[in-house]
Design an enzyme around this catalytic site. Structure first.
Site, PDB file in Angstrom:
ATOM      1  N   SER A 187      22.004   4.739  18.581  1.00  0.00           N
ATOM      2  CA  SER A 187      22.059   6.116  19.088  1.00  0.00           C
ATOM      3  C   SER A 187      23.483   6.670  19.081  1.00  0.00           C
ATOM      4  O   SER A 187      24.465   5.929  19.064  1.00  0.00           O
ATOM      5  CB  SER A 187      21.515   6.166  20.518  1.00  0.00           C
ATOM      6  OG  SER A 187      20.189   5.711  20.554  1.00  0.00           O
TER       7      SER A 187
HETATM    8  N1  SAH Z   1      18.957   1.275  22.215  1.00  0.00           N
HETATM    9  C1  SAH Z   1      19.386   1.457  20.826  1.00  0.00           C
HETATM   10  C2  SAH Z   1      18.587   2.494  20.111  1.00  0.00           C
HETATM   11  C3  SAH Z   1      17.390   1.887  19.579  1.00  0.00           C
HETATM   12  S1  SAH Z   1      16.400   2.910  18.521  1.00  0.00           S
HETATM   13  C4  SAH Z   1      20.865   1.720  20.763  1.00  0.00           C
HETATM   14  O1  SAH Z   1      21.586   1.165  21.519  1.00  0.00           O
HETATM   15  O2  SAH Z   1      21.347   2.436  19.917  1.00  0.00           O
HETATM   16  C5  SAH Z   1      14.831   2.620  19.299  1.00  0.00           C
HETATM   17  C6  SAH Z   1      14.304   1.216  19.222  1.00  0.00           C
HETATM   18  O3  SAH Z   1      13.055   1.211  19.901  1.00  0.00           O
HETATM   19  C7  SAH Z   1      14.031   0.707  17.814  1.00  0.00           C
HETATM   20  O4  SAH Z   1      14.703  -0.511  17.613  1.00  0.00           O
HETATM   21  C8  SAH Z   1      12.511   0.497  17.783  1.00  0.00           C
HETATM   22  O5  SAH Z   1      12.103  -0.586  17.004  1.00  0.00           O
HETATM   23  C9  SAH Z   1      12.198   0.281  19.253  1.00  0.00           C
HETATM   24  N2  SAH Z   1      10.822   0.549  19.655  1.00  0.00           N
HETATM   25  C10 SAH Z   1      10.003   1.530  19.224  1.00  0.00           C
HETATM   26  N3  SAH Z   1       8.821   1.464  19.863  1.00  0.00           N
HETATM   27  C11 SAH Z   1       8.893   0.415  20.722  1.00  0.00           C
HETATM   28  C12 SAH Z   1       7.979  -0.157  21.664  1.00  0.00           C
HETATM   29  N4  SAH Z   1       6.747   0.335  21.841  1.00  0.00           N
HETATM   30  N5  SAH Z   1       8.387  -1.234  22.379  1.00  0.00           N
HETATM   31  C13 SAH Z   1       9.630  -1.748  22.208  1.00  0.00           C
HETATM   32  N6  SAH Z   1      10.534  -1.241  21.330  1.00  0.00           N
HETATM   33  C14 SAH Z   1      10.180  -0.172  20.600  1.00  0.00           C
END
Ligand code: SAH
Length: 224
Positions: free
Chosen positions: A77
């Site tokens: 992000s």
């Molecule tokens: N927290 C991260 C951003 C991650 S992007 C950062 O520090 O930048 C969002 C993440 O959520 C992705 O890795 C995706 O695989 C995960 N995700 C999507 N749906 C999900 C779910 N139902 N349960 C767990 N993780 C999920």
């Protein structure tokens, strides 16, 4: 937890990034009501080496205030958004925090700088394994990892004083609301399509009453 390393190239790049985040905080204050982000959160952003979470080909952009691709169709992000979501959680050191969407683990590290117990769930097993390895290597040894669907939360570890969802959902998963402690706060992007999402802060007060506030239009990958 990491100790500060002053006068390194990363440190000066991180300082510039902090200035950009502060500028974004001021320019979005009309929406967020937070013209200045808490010092402890900014300090965490300064300490966590974002370049360690960014793929090799994007190292030059590691301290740019923008999201980057981490593979598997997922992103790390934008730092300003990471800072804002963290500020909105109003964390205290003793809080138990649940993160849904570990991704590369960058936001997880920020949370681990601020509280003693972080629980994080990722649905893509390769990302979960990589994040775990990286965070352990960096010395974050107080994080509990789970691979699976974060919509269900983590019942055995509940209640949580703070829950952060880092992918967008059409509605707020009820299991997460149930697992939020009295007085707890949840930050979650709501909206099914990119471009029409809002960052929502949900507060469960001491008597269990729920209030929801839309804070800012955002763009996140979908919660599956
Ligand atoms: N927290 C991260 C951003 C991650 S992007 C950062 O520090 O930048 C969002 C993440 O959520 C992705 O890795 C995706 O695989 C995960 N995700 C999507 N749906 C999900 C779910 N139902 N349960 C767990 N993780 C999920």
């Amino acid at each position: 937890m990491l100790t500060p390393k002053e006068n390194t190239p990363q440190h000066s790049r991180a300082s510039l990034l902090l200035e950009k985040i502060s500028a974004d905080a001021r320019s979005t204050a009309n929406w967020t009501g937070r013209p200045v982000f808490d010092d402890v959160v900014m300090r965490a952003l300064e300490l966590v080496p974002r370049h360690a979470f960014v793929p090799d080909q994007d190292q030059a952009l590691a301290y740019a205030n923008r999201p980057l691709s981490i593979g598997h169709g997922q992103t790390i992000s934008q730092p300003y958004i990471v800072a804002l979501m963290t500020v909105l959680l109003e964390l205290e050191p003793g809080h138990r925090v649940l993160e849904v969407g570990t991704g590369c683990g960058y936001q997880t590290a920020i949370l681990a700088e601020l509280v003693d117990q972080v629980f994080t769930i990722e649905v893509v097993s390769e990302l979960a394994a990589k994040a775990k390895e990286k965070l352990n290597y960096l010395g974050y040894n107080t994080i509990d990892f789970q691979t699976g669907n974060g919509r269900e939360g983590w019942l055995e570890k509940a209640p949580f004083q703070a829950i952060l969802v880092t992918a967008a959902s059409g509605s707020i998963p009820l299991a997460l609301v149930d697992q939020l402690d009295l007085g707890g706060r949840m930050v979650i992007p709501i909206g099914s399509q990119e471009g029409t999402q809002n960052l929502v802060v949900l507060v469960k007060n001491k008597t269990g009453e729920i209030t929801k506030n839309e804070v800012l239009p955002v763009s996140f990958v979908p919660l599956v």
